[in-house]
Design a protein around this motif. Structure first.
Motif, mmCIF file in Angstrom:
data_model
loop_
_atom_site.group_PDB
_atom_site.id
_atom_site.type_symbol
_atom_site.label_atom_id
_atom_site.label_comp_id
_atom_site.label_asym_id
_atom_site.label_seq_id
_atom_site.Cartn_x
_atom_site.Cartn_y
_atom_site.Cartn_z
ATOM 1 N N THR A 497 0.851 -1.186 0.000
ATOM 2 C CA THR A 497 0.000 0.000 0.000
ATOM 3 C C THR A 497 0.888 1.236 0.000
ATOM 4 O O THR A 497 1.764 1.382 0.879
ATOM 5 C CB THR A 497 -0.932 0.025 1.223
ATOM 6 O OG1 THR A 497 -1.796 -1.116 1.176
ATOM 7 C CG2 THR A 497 -1.779 1.292 1.230
ATOM 8 N N THR A 499 1.445 5.331 0.256
ATOM 9 C CA THR A 499 0.888 6.574 0.786
ATOM 10 C C THR A 499 1.237 7.703 -0.177
ATOM 11 O O THR A 499 2.414 8.001 -0.396
ATOM 12 C CB THR A 499 1.440 6.886 2.185
ATOM 13 O OG1 THR A 499 1.094 5.818 3.073
ATOM 14 C CG2 THR A 499 0.877 8.190 2.711
ATOM 15 N N SER A 521 -4.330 6.467 0.534
ATOM 16 C CA SER A 521 -3.707 5.141 0.577
ATOM 17 C C SER A 521 -4.073 4.425 -0.710
ATOM 18 O O SER A 521 -5.258 4.205 -0.995
ATOM 19 C CB SER A 521 -4.198 4.349 1.790
ATOM 20 O OG SER A 521 -3.782 4.956 2.989
#
Length: 756
Positions: A497, A499, A521
């Motif tokens: 994931t 950011t 995200s």
């Protein structure tokens, strides 16, 4: 021996970058100028006699879109063309040729000003004349003018005239500066002597002169890194004299610095620690390069808060960007680090009120001696910034002389005239729009052959994977009118994931993340090459720059290619542990490693940041956007142009053009680094100015081949009438797009100083 009197409108004393810029600026604005310099060459600390590199707001690349324009910008480009190797002798002549090209300047080299004729009460002094002795020709010359500019660095003219000044370090309570000492003292930054070496190709002995210091015994080899590959300004830290009087003790300081310089070379040649058998000394300076002495008091004293807090002054006439860079008074013998730096988030304004004396009514100052605290001086002292103040002081002096007023009256009653004058000559002014009513272009509508609308890059060519395991990645983007989604090419080691954040730069002075706007995200479902897609739906109140940040992630790499992104787009890297640094600092985000490279990216929707209308009025350098017209990539068989059209025919007498010379590229006059271009690729090389004829066709008015400068002024022998004008770009110096910053059209030739 002869005794002479020279009359001029403006007398400039001091021939460093500040004095040269002041003299040229005043001369170009119609003033008769005397430029008086006490050395045989121009350049001051940058001359071949001392050889300090000219640095400024770019801060060795730490700042973005920060290189100076105007006269300093001219010098950078000319030196890059003539002298890309950074030969200090050739730099002397780049300066000399600039001065000789101005018929309004009378140059007096080897002329030491010793006396100043001034009168009046302490609060209202007036300089009547300065007198200098020209060695060699044995002439005693009295220079009489209505306005004087002190560009001496040490502030000799103002001192002899009775101008108020400060020296040393103010205490913290005086200006509330956190970096000022608790108790005031007389300490200053020290002086430096440099040396050059070369490989002789055969063994060369070195027998040290008697003045040589034992640098190992003095502990210098423990405090400083010594390397036989170093040269010239690499030895900026050979500094001493900050605890002495830089003028009164100049001879003592020189001898000490000589001893240190020869001692370092003796250590390299004779200690046995280095492979230096074939190296020899080529040059050792004979004149200490002074950093600090007097600072005059103006109507505003620039402070640490002004620089770090980026005070927007209503009378801003230029900008700086070098860090606040202070050195220990003990210099090379101090146990402290040789310098400490305080960085703000970006550039800062310098007000005109810091360029004229508070109590000498006809004296301006430029360079090291402007009105600034010791702490603020730690930034303004660098020579390209000195030249910026010189250009503004020169224009102010010419206007004051022409109008018969004081610089203070110019600031209070004719500020718009001063700013318009500086903007017209492309001076280094930020965030001030061009709006001079004499510019006919402001009445025209602007269109173009094609316009860059899509912010994207394919990332074609040889791809380099930039791991984000220890860095945050940033992409500076212009937003006009909105930013909905950003897609960025990455390579994932595994599912992860990411950011992705959207940051404001705070204001047009900055090109780093300053204020967090949004965070997303983004799921990366599998390993391999993919694109991050982050939706922000961001609509600013006005066009601006933003930074899209991808936080460090050990499973991600950004795919970067050697492709120039659209101008105004810039890739950044931050190796600091976190973005949460407290106050944002420009040096925390580096653009140097990825300049002229780009990731594969795309932005939606299309942008209006590069419309043809950008060339008319407005801003003339990056500030909340690129502020220029850019075409689609140039293709064979299609001419790229900007067209101005009026409702009625206009009498056209003068056309002034500003081209894009990529102010993000860091140029230095000497050898700090080599820039691979002798001409900036973004500059238009070949172009025409066409006017519309009575039958609706087009006829060439001006044709130029081989252009390599940013500003071109075309004064016509006689005005011509037309309802439309085109600037046709036939070729650039390498960029795939045609770019024009500004087109200005006047009914007569270049305006004389003071014409309102």
């Amino acid at each position: 021996m002869m005794q002479l009197t020279h009359h001029a409108d403006v007398t400039v004393v001091g021939g460093g970058p500040a004095g040269v810029a002041a003299a040229v600026s005043a001369a170009r604005n119609g003033a008769r100028v005397a430029l008086v310099n006490n050395r045989p060459v121009l350049g001051g600390n940058s001359s071949s006699e001392i050889r300090v590199w000219v640095v400024g707001a770019t801060a060795h690349g730490a700042q973005k879109f920060a290189r100076e324009t105007g006269i300093m910008g001219e010098l950078f480009l000319e030196n890059q063309w003539r002298n890309p190797e950074g030969n200090p002798i050739l730099w002397d002549h780049v300066l000399l040729d600039l001065v000789h090209a101005e018929p309004n300047i009378a140059l007096f080299l080897n002329s030491e000003v010793r006396d100043v004729d001034a009168d009046g009460d302490e609060s209202d002094r007036v300089i009547r004349a300065v007198t200098g002795w020209q060695s060699g020709s044995e002439k005693l010359i009295r220079f009489e003018s209505s306005v004087f500019i002190d560009c001496t660095g040490d502030g000799l003219v103002g001192f002899l005239a009775g101008a108020r000044f400060s020296s040393g370090r103010e205490d913290r309570s005086m200006h509330g500066e956190p970096w000022a000492p608790e108790v005031a003292d007389d300490d200053m930054l020290g002086s430096t002597i440099l040396f050059y070496t070369k490989d002789a190709g055969e063994p060369v002995r070195f027998v040290p002169p008697g003045i040589t210091k034992d640098v190992a015994a003095a502990g210098i080899t423990l405090r400083r890194r010594i390397d036989p590959a170093m040269n010239g300004c690499d030895y900026w830290w050979i500094e001493w004299g900050g605890e002495l009087d830089a003028v009164d003790d100049n001879e003592r300081i020189r001898d000490e610095l000589w001893g240190i310089a020869f001692g370092i070379w003796d250590h390299i040649k004779n200690s046995g620690e280095f492979d230096a058998d074939t190296l020899t000394l080529e040059w050792v300076g004979t004149i200490p390069g002074k950093r600090e002495y007097r600072r005059f008091i103006g109507d505003h004293v620039l402070t640490q808060q002004d620089i770090i807090g980026q005070t927007r002054f209503p009378d801003a006439i230029g900008f700086g960007g070098w860090s606040i860079d202070l050195h220990p008074p003990g210099g090379i013998y101090a146990d402290d680090s040789p310098s400490r730096h305080l960085h703000g988030p970006g550039l800062y304004d310098i007000p005109f009120r810091s360029l004229y004396s508070a109590n000498v009514r006809n004296m301006l100052m430029a360079g090291r001696d402007i009105s600034a605290s010791h702490v603020a001086f730690g930034s303004t002292r660098v020579m390209a910034t000195c030249a910026v103040t010189g250009e503004a002081a020169g224009a102010g002096a010419a206007l004051s002389a022409h109008l018969g007023i004081t610089p203070r009256a110019l600031a209070s009653d004719h500020l718009e005239l001063l700013r318009s004058t500086l903007l017209r000559q492309d001076a280094s002014v930020l965030g001030v729009p061009w709006s001079d009513a004499s510019d006919l272009a402001l009445q025209a509508s602007a269109t173009a052959s094609t316009t860059l609308e899509r912010l994207s890059a394919d990332g074609a060519g040889e791809i380099e994977l930039l791991s984000l395991s220890e860095v945050d990645f940033g992409l500076v983007l212009p937003v006009d009118p909105r930013l909905d989604v950003v897609r960025l090419g990455v390579d994932a080691a595994r599912a992860t994931t990411a950011t992705v954040e959207l940051w404001s730069t705070g204001n047009g002075l900055n090109h780093i993340p300053v204020q967090l706007l949004a965070s997303r995200s983004v799921s990366v479902p599998a390993a391999g090459r993919t694109r991050l897609e982050a939706w922000f739906d961001f609509v600013p109140e006005a066009p601006c720059d933003v930074v899209v940040v991808v936080r460090r992630n050990p499973d991600l790499a950004v795919a970067v290619a050697p492709e120039r992104p659209p101008y105004g787009v810039l890739s950044l890297l931050s190796r600091t542990p976190s973005l949460d640094l407290g106050e944002p600092q420009s040096n925390a985000w580096s653009a140097a490693e990825l300049r002229r490279q780009t990731p594969a990216f795309s932005v939606e929707p299309t942008t209006t940041a590069y419309l043809a209308e950008r060339v008319v009025g407005g801003l003339a350098r990056p500030f909340g956007g690129p502020n220029l017209w850019a075409s689609e990539p140039i293709t064979d068989g299609r001419e790229e142009f900007v067209e101005l059209r009026w409702m009625e025919r206009q009498a056209i007498g003068c056309i002034e053009l500003l081209f894009n010379d990529d102010v993000d590229e860091d140029l230095v006059n000497l050898h700090h680094h080599r820039t691979p271009f002798v001409v900036m690729p973004e500059l238009v090389r070949d172009y025409r100015v066409d006017i519309e004829t009575d039958d609706g066709g087009w006829a060439p008015l001006v044709t130029v081949a081989g252009n390599r400068v940013r500003r071109r002024v075309h004064e016509l022998e006689a005005p011509v009438e037309s309802a439309a004008l085109r600037v046709v770009v036939e070729a650039t110096n390498g960029d795939e797009r045609a770019m024009i910053v500004a087109v200005r059209v006047f009914g007569d030739v270049a305006r004389a100083a003071g014409d309102e």
